[in-house]
Motif scaffolding. Structure first.
Motif: not given
Length: 147
Positions: A52-75
């Motif tokens: 899980x750790x590399x997945x979480x790191x990659x998700x958290x490194x993505x821009x939160x300015x993209x609404x779809x990316x931010x939604x996936x990070x939240x989920x």
């Protein structure tokens, strides 16, 4: 490598017994420390912590300015829960995640390589029926693929 589906019953506290065939591997791989999170398909994903750790790191490194990316990070990250296998090989599925996935007493733990999916039994059977019907056609990536 986790493979195959195993029908399991959740107990009254929302715990599931990890199938014996996976327990020893999970203890050696991650000392029984797992991460459970929500999946957009309304099932749950269960990862050994090191996977899980590399997945979480990659998700958290993505821009939160993209609404779809931010939604996936939240989920995915926002619903991630740390769980430990107990001495009997059981894990507690947190109530909010059980509710999210609509889990009843009867569930199916499905090995998906480095992770598991946890489905309500009825929803899993529907997934299989949809897969058999090729409702959405065969994906382009599978052109020329043979079993």
């Amino acid at each position: 490598m986790f493979r195959g589906g195993t029908p399991i019953s959740l107990d009254n506290k929302g715990r599931l017994a990890v199938p014996a065939k996976y327990r020893e591997g999970l203890v050696s791989l991650c000392a029984g420390h797992l991460i459970i999170t929500a999946d957009p398909s309304r099932c749950l994903l269960i990862y050994p912590q090191p996977a899980w750790e590399p997945i979480e790191q990659k998700l958290n490194s993505l821009s939160s300015f993209n609404p779809q990316t931010r939604s996936l990070q939240r989920l995915l990250v926002g619903n991630a829960s740390d769980v430990e296998m107990d001495s009997s090989g059981r894990i507690l599925v947190p109530p909010p995640l059980r509710e999210f996935a609509g889990l009843s007493k009867e569930v199916v733990l499905v090995g998906q390589g480095a992770k598991f999916e946890l489905w309500d039994d009825e929803k899993w059977n529907l997934q299989i029926e949809n897969a058999l019907a090729f409702k959405d056609g065969i994906p382009v990536e599978l052109d020329g693929f043979s079993l």
